[in-house]
Design an enzyme around this catalytic site. Structure first.
Site, PDB file in Angstrom:
ATOM      1  N   TYR A 429      43.792  49.472  70.371  1.00  0.00           N
ATOM      2  CA  TYR A 429      42.917  48.305  70.495  1.00  0.00           C
ATOM      3  C   TYR A 429      41.645  48.442  69.659  1.00  0.00           C
ATOM      4  CZ  TYR A 429      40.847  50.802  74.616  1.00  0.00           C
ATOM      5  OH  TYR A 429      40.278  51.693  75.481  1.00  0.00           O
ATOM      6  N   GLU A 430      40.942  47.310  69.545  1.00  0.00           N
ATOM      7  CA  GLU A 430      39.776  47.155  68.661  1.00  0.00           C
ATOM      8  C   GLU A 430      40.121  47.458  67.217  1.00  0.00           C
ATOM      9  OE1 GLU A 430      37.708  45.589  70.098  1.00  0.00           O
ATOM     10  OE2 GLU A 430      38.144  46.117  72.172  1.00  0.00           O
ATOM     11  N   GLY A 431      41.323  47.097  66.822  1.00  0.00           N
ATOM     12  CA  GLY A 431      41.820  47.385  65.477  1.00  0.00           C
ATOM     13  C   GLY A 431      42.570  48.689  65.494  1.00  0.00           C
TER      14      GLY A 431
END
Length: 566
Positions: A429-431
């Protein structure tokens, strides 16, 4: 007891290695925040984490969240813990006093959230996006929206989400279909569905502030046509907004955190920032989130290391080399190698993350334009490295710590298997970590031909590097320069090697961090992981450098053959 055990180490790194108090006191907003005050804040934070959050780790995982007709019930104790958390002022440590915050340096908030993640990652997902949402609203929302929402988010009285992903889009935000249609009263009607929304619905707070990427009716295609909307769960008049949680995901880990599928059915929202520039506003939130995710990697690895170290100090198995009787497994070289190697990553990772937090404040508050530019360069280049490298080590290092337990690590009673499960998502997550690597190499490093990275490496502060460390820095600059040349005729090349490149940068930075630790630290506590860094961690740089050079050479060879045939 993770946070309390780490307190002395962290005080040492902040005070003696990074000289953090004198650095933040050079900035006007923190001139009155001395080392003694910071120590008191961290001491109280450690007590709170240990007493209120850590005891819910296993029970929250076993009970999980419960979905019932659009409502989400978090595990027993989670709401009470969260109410105590925000009422004690912990979410607002680094928020501005005029917004209801305490105005403390960002690094203190970073330490707190590192501890929270290590103590109870599932619970920590709820407040994890608060600071990013605060920054986004503060810098991009209208005065009217700030008046209604900024202080509530700053203090943590209301939690916030970041609604980006859609089922068909994944990481490709340019494919987002959710729409926001402006209304005569200045609001917008938001329609669409979002997936993987952490804390999209819960019972921890009375309201949830959703920050939603969507398209205006006349928006251009792709990511440049995205706008950002603030869509609350509960409207100002107390009525429920048309925001629906359709279900929560059944996940590999993080069972105490609801990951929601959210539907917006003509929900009332308001534009945040300029039309079609939603990503600019959202990236303020995402950059803060990336640093916090890197800190999750450190916190989870610390928690795993502590469990493994304690087990190794009491479990006896076979005879270690040279021993006459059955030995503690800590006396076996293979176990010491595991523990010291993870310690090298934890300590070095902390120095890098805390230095980055200090640089964030310099970039905001320094009166020196050169200092601000240097701090911004550090944060832009190092943040994706921290997110990717520290979460990768958080997972793989926790798995290595599980190995210390043998078969006992694979069963639930010791708690190490939960850390491994919970840690895995941080690489996604978050890229994803692959996207972080592409962001670093393609968007940050190659954008100026590698000059920014070269400047960063040649101006690293503190203790002078050893000859070996200096050689690695020079090698990285040389590789970057040849990569920039080769990429001009081979557009795919940077994408093939981005992961190896990020890992090489991470190792050079980790080496720098340990140079600073070594100059200020003495005794076996610091010597053992320093030796592990040299013996087991840094040799990886040569492997990554060889991979990069080989792939660049192949690209240039193909280019030369094509030129010759033409």
């Amino acid at each position: 007891m993770q946070a309390r055990q780490a307190l002395a180490d962290i005080q040492h790194l902040l005070t003696h290695v990074l000289q953090a108090p004198s650095r933040w006191q050079a900035l006007a907003p923190f001139a009155d925040t001395d080392g003694e005050l910071a120590a008191q804040v961290l001491d109280e934070a450690a007590k709170f984490v240990d007493s209120a959050i850590a005891p819910l780790q296993r029970t929250g995982d076993e009970e999980g969240c419960r979905f019932d007709a659009g409502k989400v019930h978090t595990p027993a104790g989670f709401r009470d813990a969260y109410q105590a958390f925000w009422q004690a002022g912990w979410p607002s440590l680094s928020c501005a006093p005029e917004d209801g915050g305490q105005g403390l340096p960002a690094v203190l908030e970073c330490v707190l959230f590192e501890w929270l993640a290590g103590a109870n990652h599932g619970w920590t997902m709820a407040p994890g996006l608060l600071h990013g949402a605060y920054e986004c609203i503060k810098h991009h929302a209208s005065d009217e929206l700030k008046a209604q929402y900024l202080e509530k988010v700053a203090t943590g009285e209301w939690l916030a989400t970041m609604c980006l992903t859609e089922a068909h889009a994944g990481s490709d935000l340019g494919m987002v279909r959710t729409r926001g249609v402006p209304q005569p009263d200045g609001s917008a009607r938001v329609n669409g569905s979002k997936i993987f929304i952490s804390g999209g619905e819960h019972d921890l707070t009375d309201n949830i502030v959703h920050l939603v990427l969507a398209r205006l009716p006349d928006a251009p295609a792709g990511p440049k046509g995205l706008s950002l909307f603030l869509v609350p769960k509960v409207l100002q008049d107390g009525s429920r907004n048309a925001v629906v949680c359709e279900r929560i995901e059944e996940k590999m880990g993080l069972h105490g955190s609801p990951t929601c599928v959210m539907r917006f059915d003509d929900a009332t929202g308001w534009l945040v920032g300029e039309p079609n520039k939603g990503l600019n506003a959202m990236f303020v939130m995402m950059n803060a989130a990336r640093l916090h995710v890197g800190l999750q990697g450190i916190g989870l690895l610390e928690a795993a290391w502590q469990k493994a170290s304690a087990y190794a100090a009491e479990r006896r198995q076979m005879r270690a080399p040279g021993a006459k009787d059955t030995s503690l497994i800590h006396d076996h070289p293979a176990i010491r190698r595991i523990l010291h190697t993870q310690r090298a990553w934890i300590d070095g990772g902390r120095v890098l993350a805390y230095h980055t937090a200090l640089q964030l404040d310099v970039a905001k508050h320094s009166t020196d334009a050169g200092e601000r530019a240097a701090a911004q360069r550090w944060c832009a280049l190092v943040t994706p490295v921290l997110k990717a490298a520290l979460t990768e080590q958080g997972f793989h290092g926790a798995s290595a710590c599980l190995q210390v337990f043998g078969g006992h690590g694979y069963v639930r009673e010791w708690g190490i298997e939960q850390i491994v499960r919970d840690a895995r998502v941080a690489m996604i997550y978050e890229g994803t970590n692959e996207i972080q690597a592409i962001d670093l190499l393609v968007r940050k490093v190659l954008a100026d031909g590698g000059q920014g990275l070269a400047t960063l490496l040649t101006t690293l502060p503190g203790t002078a590097p050893s000859p070996a460390a200096s050689a690695r820095r020079h090698a990285l600059v040389e590789i970057t320069q040849t990569l920039a040349i080769a990429a001009q005729s081979d557009a795919e090349l940077p994408y093939w090697v981005a992961d190896d490149y990020l890992r090489a940068v991470a190792l050079v930075l980790l080496d720098w961090a340990w140079c600073q630790i070594g100059a200020a630290s003495h005794g076996e506590r610091w010597n053992a992981p320093a030796q592990a860094l040299t013996q087991w961690v840094l040799p990886e740089f040569d492997m990554r450098a060889a991979i990069l050079r080989q792939r660049i050479a192949q690209s240039l060879e193909i280019k030369n053959k094509l030129a010759a045939s033409a």
